[in-house]
Motif scaffolding. Structure first.
Motif, short mmCIF file in Angstrom:
data_model
loop_
_atom_site.label_atom_id
_atom_site.label_comp_id
_atom_site.label_asym_id
_atom_site.label_seq_id
_atom_site.Cartn_x
_atom_site.Cartn_y
_atom_site.Cartn_z
N CYS A 57 50.60 29.86 58.96
CA CYS A 57 49.22 30.28 58.69
C CYS A 57 49.08 31.78 58.87
O CYS A 57 48.45 32.46 58.05
N TYR A 60 49.17 34.38 56.10
CA TYR A 60 49.13 33.68 54.80
C TYR A 60 48.18 34.42 53.86
O TYR A 60 47.05 34.73 54.23
N TYR A 67 45.42 35.59 56.43
CA TYR A 67 44.82 34.76 57.47
C TYR A 67 45.22 35.31 58.85
O TYR A 67 46.41 35.51 59.11
N CYS A 72 44.72 26.73 62.13
CA CYS A 72 43.33 26.67 61.68
C CYS A 72 42.56 25.79 62.65
O CYS A 72 42.98 24.67 62.96
N ASP A 99 44.70 22.37 62.72
CA ASP A 99 45.64 22.27 61.59
C ASP A 99 46.81 23.20 61.89
O ASP A 99 46.64 24.42 61.96
N VAL A 101 50.59 24.48 60.92
CA VAL A 101 51.62 24.59 59.89
C VAL A 101 52.69 25.54 60.42
O VAL A 101 52.38 26.69 60.74
N ASP A 110 53.56 20.45 58.18
CA ASP A 110 52.11 20.65 58.09
C ASP A 110 51.42 19.40 58.61
O ASP A 110 51.66 18.29 58.09
N HIS A 173 48.98 18.39 49.14
CA HIS A 173 49.98 19.15 48.37
C HIS A 173 51.39 18.77 48.76
O HIS A 173 51.62 18.31 49.88
N MET A 179 54.65 26.44 51.64
CA MET A 179 53.57 25.62 52.22
C MET A 179 52.91 24.78 51.14
O MET A 179 52.56 23.63 51.39
N HIS A 180 52.75 25.37 49.95
CA HIS A 180 52.11 24.62 48.87
C HIS A 180 53.07 24.50 47.69
O HIS A 180 53.34 25.48 47.01
N TRP A 223 37.48 32.98 54.65
CA TRP A 223 38.39 31.88 54.95
C TRP A 223 37.67 30.57 55.27
O TRP A 223 37.99 29.54 54.67
N1 MF3 Z 1 47.08 22.90 56.12
C1 MF3 Z 1 46.44 23.98 55.39
C2 MF3 Z 1 46.82 23.86 53.94
O1 MF3 Z 1 47.54 22.98 53.62
C3 MF3 Z 1 46.83 25.25 56.02
C4 MF3 Z 1 46.21 26.47 55.47
S1 MF3 Z 1 46.99 27.80 56.15
C5 MF3 Z 1 45.98 29.15 56.13
O2 MF3 Z 1 46.38 24.56 53.06
F1 MF3 Z 1 46.76 30.14 56.12
F2 MF3 Z 1 45.17 29.14 55.12
F3 MF3 Z 1 45.31 29.13 57.23
#
Ligand code: MF3
Ligand code: CO
Length: 258
Positions: A57, A60, A67, A72, A99, A101, A110, A173, A179-180, A223
């Protein structure tokens, strides 16, 4: 193209997801009245570092923003992407979504959960219970031969049956070296729609469920996503591996308790 993980990728995903789950599990124990969301963010930073991992995160990038938090942390009407703040002091009756990650050896785990602070109202408890059930129902549909829309439908159907709003703007996702990854996994949709599920996919399934309207807006920090009606919202997430034998949740903490 939806990435298919080989034996090596799956082994790395297991490790990254175990770290993400362990950090989340330890953070849950620190949620109490009087704690600030900044404290929780600092705790995330410390725990992730202790595991030899990095926050995925922190830093990000979305457009020209980065971020600033390490996890989160979203309280009550905050749906996702809340930023830890010294000004947000947890109070009896709040709910807080965590949250986490992490990036570990080049792979990403995640997971998220929503925790009550002290005594919460019966309808908010129902929101947590139904959202958590919706995650399980979604995971159960992540079977080889099914389609992504089967996951989406199961989540939406269960939440709407109980009168809750399913968030549209953010989706689950694929997850792996990024991450995505593909596919997107909406929490609403039709059975039998979307991409086919094959063995070796690693999917972040994550219902975001509102007590009132499904509509959301973004705060001026760029955000934090909040509900349009300021009613509470819940978020639960696992990273899941699709196998011939059925879905396997990878974000399991050392205690084994999900
Ligand atoms: N679990 C969130 C996602 O899948 C995490 C977002 S990370 C951030 O998108 F950088 F946006 F905080
Ligand atoms: Co996610």
């Amino acid at each position: 193209m939806i990435p298919i993980k080989d034996v090596y990728g799956i082994a790395r995903m297991r490790e990254a997801c175990a770290v993400a789950a362990s950090v989340l599990h330890q953070m849950k124990a620190h949620v109490k009245t009087g704690v600030t969301t900044y404290d929780l963010d600092q705790l995330a930073k410390q725990l992730i570092t202790e595991h030899g991992a990095k926050s995925a995160c922190f830093g990000y990038q979305l457009g020209d923003r980065r971020y600033p938090g390490h996890a989160c942390i979203s309280v009550n009407e905050e749906v996702v992407h809340g930023i830890g703040s010294l000004k947000r002091i947890l109070q009896d009756g709040d709910i807080v979504a965590l949250d986490v990650v992490v990036s570990y050896n080049g792979y990403i785990g995640d997971n998220a959960t929503t925790v009550p602070v002290g005594a919460i109202s019966p309808r908010v408890q129902e929101l947590l219970t139904v959202s958590r059930q919706a995650l399980d129902l979604g995971v159960a549909q992540a079977r080889v031969g099914n389609r992504i829309g089967d996951i989406s439908y199961a989540i939406q159907h269960h939440c709407e049956k109980h009168g809750f709003g399913i968030v549209r703007e953010m989706v689950g996702h694929g997850v792996g070296v990024a991450m995505h990854e593909e596919p997107q996994i909406p929490n609403y949709g039709r059975k039998g729609s979307g991409a086919k599920i094959y063995p070796g996919m690693t999917l972040a399934i994550e219902p975001m469920v509102n007590l009132g309207t499904h509509k959301t807006k973004t705060l001026s920090d760029g955000w934090t996503i909040v509900t349009a009606d300021s009613a509470p919202s819940a978020h639960f997430e696992f990273t899941v591996l699709t196998r011939e034998e059925g879905p396997e949740i990878l974000t399991v903490p050392p205690s084994g308790a999900l």
